[in-house]
Design a protein around this motif. Structure first.
Motif, short mmCIF file in Angstrom:
data_model
loop_
_atom_site.label_atom_id
_atom_site.label_comp_id
_atom_site.label_asym_id
_atom_site.label_seq_id
_atom_site.Cartn_x
_atom_site.Cartn_y
_atom_site.Cartn_z
N TYR A 553 -15.74 -20.63 -6.76
CA TYR A 553 -15.03 -20.66 -5.49
C TYR A 553 -15.42 -19.43 -4.67
O TYR A 553 -15.81 -18.39 -5.20
N TYR A 554 -15.31 -19.60 -3.34
CA TYR A 554 -15.63 -18.51 -2.42
C TYR A 554 -14.46 -17.53 -2.35
O TYR A 554 -13.30 -17.90 -2.57
N ILE A 555 -14.79 -16.29 -2.00
CA ILE A 555 -13.79 -15.25 -1.73
C ILE A 555 -13.91 -14.88 -0.25
O ILE A 555 -15.00 -14.61 0.26
N HIS A 626 -3.94 -23.78 -0.60
CA HIS A 626 -3.66 -23.81 0.83
C HIS A 626 -4.78 -23.20 1.66
O HIS A 626 -4.59 -22.98 2.87
N LYS A 627 -5.93 -22.94 1.00
CA LYS A 627 -7.13 -22.46 1.69
C LYS A 627 -6.85 -21.22 2.54
O LYS A 627 -7.21 -21.13 3.72
N LEU A 628 -6.19 -20.26 1.90
CA LEU A 628 -5.88 -19.00 2.58
C LEU A 628 -6.92 -17.95 2.20
O LEU A 628 -7.41 -17.92 1.07
N THR A 629 -7.25 -17.10 3.12
CA THR A 629 -8.16 -16.00 2.82
C THR A 629 -7.36 -14.77 2.40
O THR A 629 -6.15 -14.65 2.69
N ALA A 634 -3.38 -10.23 3.13
CA ALA A 634 -3.34 -8.77 3.25
C ALA A 634 -2.61 -8.32 4.51
O ALA A 634 -1.90 -7.31 4.49
N GLU A 635 -2.78 -9.06 5.59
CA GLU A 635 -2.11 -8.70 6.84
C GLU A 635 -0.60 -8.78 6.69
O GLU A 635 0.13 -7.93 7.22
N GLU A 636 -0.11 -9.77 5.96
CA GLU A 636 1.34 -9.92 5.79
C GLU A 636 1.90 -8.89 4.82
O GLU A 636 3.02 -8.41 4.97
N SER A 640 -5.07 -3.54 2.41
CA SER A 640 -6.43 -3.96 2.76
C SER A 640 -6.82 -5.19 1.94
O SER A 640 -6.36 -5.37 0.81
N ALA A 641 -7.69 -6.00 2.51
CA ALA A 641 -8.15 -7.20 1.81
C ALA A 641 -8.94 -6.84 0.55
O ALA A 641 -8.85 -7.51 -0.48
N SER A 642 -9.73 -5.75 0.62
CA SER A 642 -10.52 -5.36 -0.55
C SER A 642 -9.63 -4.91 -1.71
O SER A 642 -9.90 -5.22 -2.87
N TYR A 643 -8.52 -4.21 -1.37
CA TYR A 643 -7.61 -3.77 -2.43
C TYR A 643 -6.88 -4.96 -3.04
O TYR A 643 -6.70 -5.04 -4.25
#
Length: 673
Positions: A553-555, A626-629, A634-636, A640-643
């Motif tokens: 799967y993609y990240i 739910h196909k969330l990134t 991370a925004e909610e 950070s997305a990387s963390y």
């Protein structure tokens, strides 16, 4: 010479001018005066630097001692005091032999299979070994012959003429040099030569570098001569090798057998050979005549050349031109079938050889069968023989493999679990008969049975204390070479990658799409990039279908981006997780257990708690369903997305505050849906 010249006719003119002017320079001798012996060194500390840098000229404990006084003596002066000057030359000769002896000892310690690096901690023992080695190479090798040194001095003089004349042409131009009388030319030449040898550090480094290459050729010849000289080899072996209790011994090579998988080597050299065949990016440089693939992978660098095998009893000069054409043809005709045969040879060798120097025997049909091919049916419906084309393909691949010459200029291997710098070269596999004689691969010699063994490079990895073998799905050989080309290559790359990850038990490391395509030798279809993506995803789905991988799967992939302009670049830089099959994880579990606990928090007790595992599992499931990134989440959560990605992969444990935010987000998300 004159790399800045681009016009061929000008280049030829300059080279002709150089030759003419060299003959106008009077004969001379360069004498370096340094009576002091090489200072006592800390061998254990100096060994690593020497193995890494490999310089024989600079083999000094104190780098400042390398620039010894040098004097230019003309031929008449030398003749008047020949005895004195010859003694000075002998001192320089002894100094070079001493450096060669140290270098040879270091080389054999680094390449020994008996844990001889322990000798580095015994200064007296190593000093005695160096003295014995000096006597051996002086009395029983080409270094003890006067012709060897005469040729060296002639080469040395010629190199200095080239360097100085090049500089003079740059300063005064060709016309200015040609207009000088012989006396004027020699006066300027020797004035510039004395200046450079006395004060020009850049010149000295350049000249020393060339001398070093010359001496390294001596070292290679010397090692070959010692190995082929029974008397010298035994003496050197008795000096350097320290026998262990019970003898050297040799562990059985056979790895654990596992159905539907082959066992292959997993070192970087083996992986590079595959990659080179995939990419076929061999070039013939100015310095060579054979097609060469240059590589640098981490701390390993070297090259792979196509050098056809030439029988000793064949006239080399008559075969030479044909062999060059043959080498070029090999590159053009390389195919993934060659990699199939390489992997099959490796697997069968590891299965059949009990000791490193064993010559194993297989049949041609063994290779065909492992490729997933079946004998054709005869008239009554029974299995007959394999097709002629199939047999010819295998014979051709064996010829390709016999032509591979692998040079490792620098790599790290392990001796007694300690890293050492190593350089080694040789073929991948040697085709030898029962008497140990190499033979040329062809239909006559390999039509039925094939006898072979490993050469120096792969042997060196096999005796390493941290040797690696990987499980390779048999499907990698079974897949059709044209229709499932990408699947075959992905199988091999993932096999290599999972084995390297097995120590940490972490198979969730990210792969960029671009990296996966690049290592497989596949580029992006710039006109229709969607074709590349569809083919790539189809290949991964095929691996899932055949149970080679469990899932992928993609990240951080946002499908909406695929509809916008420039989406292909975004897709190529997207990361992907590819999960191995349960069989792979189970097979490597023992490796994971015997290793020290990983530094990552994934291996800590906190990470093993059911609460943390549930958090990761639930977050991953919600995200995928739910196909969330990760960026959305991370925004909610305000991290950070990387963390957040590291938390999801189990590489870090978030603070109690962050974990609380993730749980609260999961609860809110479940309620909103």
């Amino acid at each position: 010479m004159f790399n800045y010249i681009t016009n061929e006719s000008t280049q030829v003119y300059l080279e002709r001018t150089m030759e003419e002017e060299k003959h106008r320079i009077k004969n001379f001798y360069v004498l370096s005066v340094n009576d002091a012996p090489i200072e006592k060194m800390n061998y254990s500390l100096f060994f690593d630097r020497h193995i890494e840098e490999g310089s024989i000229v600079d083999l000094e404990q104190d780098e400042g001692n390398t620039n010894t006084p040098s004097y230019i003596i003309d031929e008449k002066e030398y003749a008047r005091n020949k005895e004195l000057y010859y003694k000075i030359r002998l001192q320089l000769r002894k100094r070079i032999i001493e450096k060669m002896a140290i270098s040879i000892n270091f080389y054999i310690v680094a390449h020994s299979t008996h844990g001889s690096n322990a000798i580095l901690n015994n200064d007296q023992l190593l000093e005695n070994s160096i003295e014995e080695t000096k006597a051996i190479i002086q009395n029983e090798t080409f270094i003890g012959k006067e012709d060897t040194w005469d040729n060296f001095y002639i080469w040395l003089q010629n190199q200095l003429k080239i360097f100085i004349l090049e500089e003079m042409i740059l300063l005064d131009g060709i016309r200015g040099i040609k207009e000088l009388t012989i006396e004027e030319l020699n006066m300027k030449f020797f004035e510039l030569l004395r200046f450079n040898l006395a004060t020009n550090k850049s010149f000295i480094r350049k000249f020393s570098h060339n001398v070093d290459h010359y001496l390294k050729e001596w070292q290679r010849r010397l090692i070959n001569e010692i190995n082929n000289n029974v008397s010298a080899s035994l003496q050197l072996g008795s000096v350097i090798e320290q026998p262990e209790n019970g003898g050297a011994g040799s562990d059985a090579l056979q790895p654990k057998y596992m159905s539907n998988y082959a066992n292959v080597l997993n070192n970087v050299a083996y992986h590079v050979v595959r990659e080179a065949i995939y990419k076929k990016k061999f070039v013939i440089g100015d310095e060579g005549i054979w097609p060469k693939y240059i590589f640098e992978k981490g701390n390993t660098s070297g090259n792979l050349q196509i050098i056809p095998f030439i029988k000793e009893n064949r006239n080399f000069n008559s075969a030479y031109e044909n062999m060059q054409q043959f080498a070029s043809n090999i590159v053009r005709q390389m195919s993934i079938i060659d990699v199939d045969v390489l992997d099959i040879l490796c697997h069968l060798y590891l299965q059949l050889a009990k000791n490193l120097d064993d010559i194993v025997e297989i049949e041609l049909r063994d290779i065909l069968t492992m490729r997933g091919l079946r004998p054709k049916l005869n008239g009554d419906g029974r299995r007959g023989g394999f097709e002629t084309k199939q047999r010819e393909q295998v014979i051709h691949s064996l010829k390709v493999i016999q032509s591979l010459w692998l040079t490792i200029d620098k790599t790290v291997m392990y001796k007694n679990n300690k890293p050492i710098q190593v350089e080694v070269q040789g073929r991948t596999f040697l085709f030898k008969n029962a008497n140990g004689e190499e033979y040329e691969v062809n239909e006559e010699t390999c039509g039925k049975s094939i006898t072979f063994t490993v050469d120096k490079v792969f042997a060196k990895y096999l005796v390493s204390s941290k040797r690696q073998m990987a499980l390779l799905p048999l499907k990698a050989m079974h897949y059709h070479p044209a229709r499932f080309n990408l699947e075959k290559k992905l199988c091999r790359y993932l096999s290599w990658r999972w084995r390297t990850q097995a120590y940490k038990g972490d198979y969730q490391q990210l792969n960029k799409v671009n990296t996966l395509l690049e290592v497989c030798g596949h580029g992006l279809n710039n006109r229709l990039p969607i074709r590349t993506r569809e083919r790539f995803e189809k290949a991964l789905d095929k691996l899932v279908e055949d149970k080679i991988i469990a899932d992928w799967y993609y990240i951080n992939w946002d499908e909406n981006r695929a509809e916008g302009k420039g989406w292909a670049k975004y897709w190529l830089n997207t990361s992907i997780v590819i999960d191995p099959s349960p069989e792979i994880k189970e097979h490597y579990r023992s490796i994971e257990r015997v290793k020290k606990p990983a530094k990552s928090v994934a291996a800590s007790k906190d990470m093993q708690s059911s609460l943390q595992a549930e958090l990761i599992q639930r977050m991953n499931r919600v995200r995928r369903n739910h196909k969330l990134t990760l960026t959305n989440i991370a925004e909610e959560i305000e991290v950070s997305a990387s963390y957040l990605n590291k938390i999801e992969r189990g590489l870090v444990v978030g603070s109690s505050k962050i974990q609380k935010k993730i749980w609260e987000w999961l609860e809110r998300f479940d309620q909103s849906f």
